[in-house]
Motif scaffolding. Structure first.
Motif, PDB file in Angstrom:
ATOM      1  N   GLU A  28       0.825  -1.216   0.000  1.00  0.00           N
ATOM      2  CA  GLU A  28       0.000   0.000   0.000  1.00  0.00           C
ATOM      3  C   GLU A  28       0.855   1.261   0.000  1.00  0.00           C
ATOM      4  O   GLU A  28       0.433   2.302  -0.490  1.00  0.00           O
ATOM      5  CB  GLU A  28      -0.961  -0.001   1.187  1.00  0.00           C
ATOM      6  CG  GLU A  28      -2.122  -0.946   0.999  1.00  0.00           C
ATOM      7  CD  GLU A  28      -3.009  -1.072   2.222  1.00  0.00           C
ATOM      8  OE1 GLU A  28      -2.614  -0.622   3.319  1.00  0.00           O
ATOM      9  OE2 GLU A  28      -4.105  -1.646   2.080  1.00  0.00           O
ATOM     10  N   LYS A  29       2.065   1.164   0.547  1.00  0.00           N
ATOM     11  CA  LYS A  29       2.987   2.311   0.549  1.00  0.00           C
ATOM     12  C   LYS A  29       3.647   2.503  -0.810  1.00  0.00           C
ATOM     13  O   LYS A  29       4.082   3.593  -1.136  1.00  0.00           O
ATOM     14  CB  LYS A  29       4.066   2.118   1.614  1.00  0.00           C
ATOM     15  CG  LYS A  29       3.535   2.118   3.018  1.00  0.00           C
ATOM     16  CD  LYS A  29       4.637   1.800   4.013  1.00  0.00           C
ATOM     17  CE  LYS A  29       4.073   1.634   5.409  1.00  0.00           C
ATOM     18  NZ  LYS A  29       5.068   1.106   6.339  1.00  0.00           N
ATOM     19  N   GLU A  30       3.721   1.423  -1.589  1.00  0.00           N
ATOM     20  CA  GLU A  30       4.470   1.442  -2.849  1.00  0.00           C
ATOM     21  C   GLU A  30       3.600   1.472  -4.112  1.00  0.00           C
ATOM     22  O   GLU A  30       4.056   1.932  -5.151  1.00  0.00           O
ATOM     23  CB  GLU A  30       5.388   0.210  -2.927  1.00  0.00           C
ATOM     24  CG  GLU A  30       6.360   0.080  -1.775  1.00  0.00           C
ATOM     25  CD  GLU A  30       7.396   1.183  -1.723  1.00  0.00           C
ATOM     26  OE1 GLU A  30       7.837   1.644  -2.797  1.00  0.00           O
ATOM     27  OE2 GLU A  30       7.755   1.599  -0.604  1.00  0.00           O
ATOM     28  N   LEU A  31       2.379   0.968  -4.006  1.00  0.00           N
ATOM     29  CA  LEU A  31       1.536   0.802  -5.198  1.00  0.00           C
ATOM     30  C   LEU A  31       0.186   1.477  -5.042  1.00  0.00           C
ATOM     31  O   LEU A  31      -0.303   1.613  -3.921  1.00  0.00           O
ATOM     32  CB  LEU A  31       1.278  -0.698  -5.446  1.00  0.00           C
ATOM     33  CG  LEU A  31       2.475  -1.586  -5.734  1.00  0.00           C
ATOM     34  CD1 LEU A  31       2.044  -3.049  -5.749  1.00  0.00           C
ATOM     35  CD2 LEU A  31       3.107  -1.214  -7.056  1.00  0.00           C
ATOM     36  N   PRO A  32      -0.448   1.851  -6.157  1.00  0.00           N
ATOM     37  CA  PRO A  32      -1.831   2.333  -6.066  1.00  0.00           C
ATOM     38  C   PRO A  32      -2.750   1.188  -5.643  1.00  0.00           C
ATOM     39  O   PRO A  32      -2.441   0.010  -5.863  1.00  0.00           O
ATOM     40  CB  PRO A  32      -2.158   2.781  -7.496  1.00  0.00           C
ATOM     41  CG  PRO A  32      -0.984   2.496  -8.330  1.00  0.00           C
ATOM     42  CD  PRO A  32       0.086   1.894  -7.495  1.00  0.00           C
ATOM     43  N   HIS A  33      -3.870   1.533  -5.028  1.00  0.00           N
ATOM     44  CA  HIS A  33      -4.796   0.540  -4.461  1.00  0.00           C
ATOM     45  C   HIS A  33      -5.212  -0.523  -5.474  1.00  0.00           C
ATOM     46  O   HIS A  33      -5.287  -1.702  -5.142  1.00  0.00           O
ATOM     47  CB  HIS A  33      -6.025   1.253  -3.892  1.00  0.00           C
ATOM     48  CG  HIS A  33      -7.016   0.323  -3.290  1.00  0.00           C
ATOM     49  ND1 HIS A  33      -6.805  -0.292  -2.083  1.00  0.00           N
ATOM     50  CD2 HIS A  33      -8.208  -0.122  -3.743  1.00  0.00           C
ATOM     51  CE1 HIS A  33      -7.832  -1.070  -1.810  1.00  0.00           C
ATOM     52  NE2 HIS A  33      -8.701  -0.983  -2.802  1.00  0.00           N
ATOM     53  N   TYR A  34      -5.478  -0.124  -6.711  1.00  0.00           N
ATOM     54  CA  TYR A  34      -5.983  -1.072  -7.704  1.00  0.00           C
ATOM     55  C   TYR A  34      -4.939  -2.107  -8.132  1.00  0.00           C
ATOM     56  O   TYR A  34      -5.272  -3.111  -8.753  1.00  0.00           O
ATOM     57  CB  TYR A  34      -6.533  -0.338  -8.934  1.00  0.00           C
ATOM     58  CG  TYR A  34      -5.499   0.414  -9.733  1.00  0.00           C
ATOM     59  CD1 TYR A  34      -4.792  -0.203 -10.755  1.00  0.00           C
ATOM     60  CD2 TYR A  34      -5.226   1.743  -9.466  1.00  0.00           C
ATOM     61  CE1 TYR A  34      -3.841   0.482 -11.486  1.00  0.00           C
ATOM     62  CE2 TYR A  34      -4.291   2.440 -10.187  1.00  0.00           C
ATOM     63  CZ  TYR A  34      -3.601   1.807 -11.200  1.00  0.00           C
ATOM     64  OH  TYR A  34      -2.653   2.493 -11.919  1.00  0.00           O
ATOM     65  N   MET A  35      -3.667  -1.888  -7.797  1.00  0.00           N
ATOM     66  CA  MET A  35      -2.619  -2.841  -8.171  1.00  0.00           C
ATOM     67  C   MET A  35      -2.283  -3.835  -7.058  1.00  0.00           C
ATOM     68  O   MET A  35      -1.471  -4.728  -7.244  1.00  0.00           O
ATOM     69  CB  MET A  35      -1.352  -2.091  -8.584  1.00  0.00           C
ATOM     70  CG  MET A  35      -1.498  -1.315  -9.873  1.00  0.00           C
ATOM     71  SD  MET A  35       0.018  -0.503 -10.353  1.00  0.00           S
ATOM     72  CE  MET A  35       0.993  -1.888 -10.886  1.00  0.00           C
TER      73      MET A  35
END
Length: 164
Positions: A28-35
């Motif tokens: 969640e710190k590194e990627l957008p939610h949908y990924m």
């Protein structure tokens, strides 16, 4: 068959399993939610074909019932029972506890629309998608529904049926 994004990870220390919640927090710190995948599967090693490619057919199905690492908490009242029923029907998972996060259980924007529509119909309320994002588990969502009902000066005693 529904397609759901899930991830397989070969951990270099197989005796130490990482909880899905820790993996999700990091992503969640590194990627957008949908990924962020809905499910995680940890393996000692990835199965390979004779050509040293990942053998997708040999990969196990993710355990969709216990991904969150959250202890099951049963519904305590009429509102929570109804929301649990809606989520179980839409997500195709049983049992769902009142502390489980909708999105961590495999929920997405399309399923969210269906859930919000059903909740608004059953409880004759008008919660929005934004309200749902702010209250992503059943416990918070039921509390939100009760608080909006009481703000409208309706009688909420019918909904509150605490079990002794």
């Amino acid at each position: 068959m529904r397609k759901i994004m899930h991830t397989y990870a070969a951990i270099s220390f197989p005796e130490k399993q990482l909880p899905s919640t820790k993996i999700r927090e990091f992503l969640e710190k590194e990627l957008p939610h949908y990924m962020i995948p809905a499910y995680f599967v940890q393996l000692d090693r990835l199965p390979l074909t004779s050509n040293d490619k990942v053998d997708r057919k040999a990969l196990p199905e993710p355990d969709r019932n216990n991904q969150s690492g959250i202890k099951y908490e049963a519904p305590r009242n009429f509102i929570e029972e109804n929301i649990v029923s809606i989520w179980e029907e839409v997500l195709g998972i049983k049992p769902i506890g009142i502390s489980n996060n909708f999105f961590e259980m495999g929920g997405n924007s399309l399923k969210l629309m269906s859930v919000v529509s059903s909740i608004n119909k059953i409880f004759n309320t008008d919660i929005s998608i934004h309200d749902f994002f702010e209250n992503p588990n059943i416990k918070k969502l039921a509390h939100f529904i009760l608080s909006t009902e009481s703000n409208q000066n309706s009688n909420c005693d019918d909904y509150i049926e605490e079990e002794v």
